[in-house]
Design an enzyme around this catalytic site. Structure first.
Site, PDB file in Angstrom:
ATOM      1  N   SER A  52       0.789  -1.197   0.107  1.00 42.02           N
ATOM      2  CA  SER A  52      -0.166   0.207  -0.018  1.00 42.02           C
ATOM      3  C   SER A  52       0.926   1.192  -0.025  1.00 42.02           C
ATOM      4  O   SER A  52       0.373   2.476  -0.336  1.00 42.02           O
ATOM      5  CB  SER A  52      -1.010  -0.110   1.450  1.00 42.02           C
ATOM      6  OG  SER A  52      -0.061  -0.068   2.265  1.00 42.02           O
ATOM      7  N   GLU A  81      -8.976 -10.202   4.293  1.00 42.08           N
ATOM      8  CA  GLU A  81      -9.618  -8.782   3.814  1.00 42.08           C
ATOM      9  C   GLU A  81     -10.866  -8.687   3.137  1.00 42.08           C
ATOM     10  O   GLU A  81     -11.056  -9.388   2.404  1.00 42.08           O
ATOM     11  CB  GLU A  81      -8.654  -8.134   2.927  1.00 42.08           C
ATOM     12  CG  GLU A  81      -8.879  -6.749   2.625  1.00 42.08           C
ATOM     13  CD  GLU A  81      -7.754  -5.834   1.909  1.00 42.08           C
ATOM     14  OE1 GLU A  81      -7.973  -4.751   1.428  1.00 42.08           O
ATOM     15  OE2 GLU A  81      -6.760  -6.358   1.498  1.00 42.08           O
ATOM     16  N   GLU A 102      -0.052 -12.509  -1.423  1.00 40.59           N
ATOM     17  CA  GLU A 102      -1.705 -12.592  -1.730  1.00 40.59           C
ATOM     18  C   GLU A 102      -2.028 -13.944  -2.483  1.00 40.59           C
ATOM     19  O   GLU A 102      -1.168 -14.576  -3.377  1.00 40.59           O
ATOM     20  CB  GLU A 102      -2.227 -11.383  -2.664  1.00 40.59           C
ATOM     21  CG  GLU A 102      -1.874 -10.152  -1.757  1.00 40.59           C
ATOM     22  CD  GLU A 102      -2.426  -8.909  -2.643  1.00 40.59           C
ATOM     23  OE1 GLU A 102      -3.055  -9.072  -3.499  1.00 40.59           O
ATOM     24  OE2 GLU A 102      -2.459  -7.812  -2.246  1.00 40.59           O
ATOM     25  N   LYS A 120       4.820 -11.539   3.241  1.00 41.50           N
ATOM     26  CA  LYS A 120       3.506 -11.726   3.014  1.00 41.50           C
ATOM     27  C   LYS A 120       3.104 -11.924   1.504  1.00 41.50           C
ATOM     28  O   LYS A 120       3.709 -10.897   0.695  1.00 41.50           O
ATOM     29  CB  LYS A 120       2.658 -10.593   3.706  1.00 41.50           C
ATOM     30  CG  LYS A 120       1.022 -10.763   3.234  1.00 41.50           C
ATOM     31  CD  LYS A 120       0.310  -9.565   3.960  1.00 41.50           C
ATOM     32  CE  LYS A 120       0.488  -8.469   3.609  1.00 41.50           C
ATOM     33  NZ  LYS A 120      -0.304  -8.424   2.436  1.00 41.50           N
ATOM     34  N   ASP A 170       5.916  -7.055   2.303  1.00 40.21           N
ATOM     35  CA  ASP A 170       5.158  -7.710   1.065  1.00 40.21           C
ATOM     36  C   ASP A 170       5.831  -7.946  -0.034  1.00 40.21           C
ATOM     37  O   ASP A 170       6.583  -7.357  -0.239  1.00 40.21           O
ATOM     38  CB  ASP A 170       4.102  -6.453   0.645  1.00 40.21           C
ATOM     39  CG  ASP A 170       2.639  -6.639   1.337  1.00 40.21           C
ATOM     40  OD1 ASP A 170       2.523  -7.420   2.219  1.00 40.21           O
ATOM     41  OD2 ASP A 170       1.806  -5.870   0.929  1.00 40.21           O
TER      42      ASP A 170
END
Length: 295
Positions: A54, A191, A124, A122, A92
């Protein structure tokens, strides 16, 4: 600010986080993207600091997370790592750095740990990322999974949409959660999922869930620091789940505007903000200066 945290806490480890989870104590997580934001998150007592992609938007002014590069993530990870003396740190893996193959993902993960100085990575994805998670964890690198709304895949998801709203979609989330747990993820972000669904999934797992827009039935919560501290101009869109705990933008602009006005009026710097000189030294210099040709 220096490089030493004001916090006397012991360093948080994966064991610490497992113990929090076993004891039913919620895990506090916050994002950071540079030394100051990492420093304040650590000093405030966060259990975990995410250097999330982000930062593409909040630190680099990009349109979305898909733009940020691994090299850019590494720079920001190192900055946060210098500040995080106690919190557990997670970096990330940005889009394009892990999807091609488990080996590519492992190479990227090693860089996040070695060069970024993070303690975990991390990534996704659900079931389809299980082989990748397994490969990284086999190399001794802790992995945080990320299921539900996965921002890097927003184009395939039709935008930033709530996930798991039907029974079949919720079942897919359950399968994803179980698959990434089985692959070795020690924690997972959930999320933009209905609170009831996230709670049911959390109860089925043996690893903690970190909710963001997924209700308080998760094992912990994470927010983007810039969002929750109000460090943005009025009118900026905020997701439904963001609670604004401070008004950093308002305080900063108020102070900067006052500084601007005082500079313009010569009220700043007033004598208390300047360095003194003895009358004798000043007189001597003034006498010398008279004989020096200026412009």
């Amino acid at each position: 600010m220096g490089t030493q945290s004001v916090s006397p806490r012991k360093k948080v480890t994966t064991t610490t986080l497992r113990n929090l989870y076993k004891n039913g104590e919620p895990i506090t997580v916050l994002t950071a993207h540079d030394f100051p934001s990492g420093h304040v998150a650590d000093a405030a007592g966060m259990d975990v600091i995410f250097v999330g992609d982000s930062l593409a938007m909040v630190a680099l002014g990009m349109e979305d997370t898909s733009e940020v590069l691994l090299e850019e993530m590494l720079l920001h990870c190192r900055s946060v790592a210098r500040a995080a003396r106690s919190a557990f740190t997670v970096g990330d893996l940005p889009m394009g750095s892990y999807e091609i193959s488990p080996e590519q993902a492992l190479q990227s993960a090693i860089r996040i740990i070695k060069e970024g100085r993070m303690q975990a990575v991390k990534l996704e994805g659900g079931e389809e990322m299980a082989p990748t998670i397994k490969r990284i964890t086999q190399a001794g690198i802790p992995v945080v999974a990320h299921i539900g709304l996965t921002p890097q895949r927003q184009n395939a998801l039709g935008g930033f949409r709530v996930q798991g709203k039907s029974a079949s979609a919720a079942l897919k989330l359950m399968r994803d959660a179980l698959a990434v747990q089985e692959a070795g993820a020690f924690m997972m972000v959930v999320e933009a999922v209905p609170a009831e669904i996230a709670s049911i999934i959390t109860k089925k797992l043996q690893v903690p869930t970190i909710g963001i827009g997924a209700g308080n039935g998760c094992s912990g919560q994470v927010l983007v620091q810039v969002d929750m501290t109000g460090n943005f101009p009025p009118g900026r869109f905020l997701p439904k789940f963001v609670k604004k705990y401070a008004d950093v933008w308002g305080e900063a602009i108020k102070g900067i505007e006052q500084y601007r006005d005082e500079v313009k009026s010569r009220a700043y710097p007033s004598p208390e903000y300047t360095y003194p000189i003895s009358k004798e030294a000043l007189a001597e210099f003034e006498k010398i200066a008279e004989d020096i040709e200026g412009k």
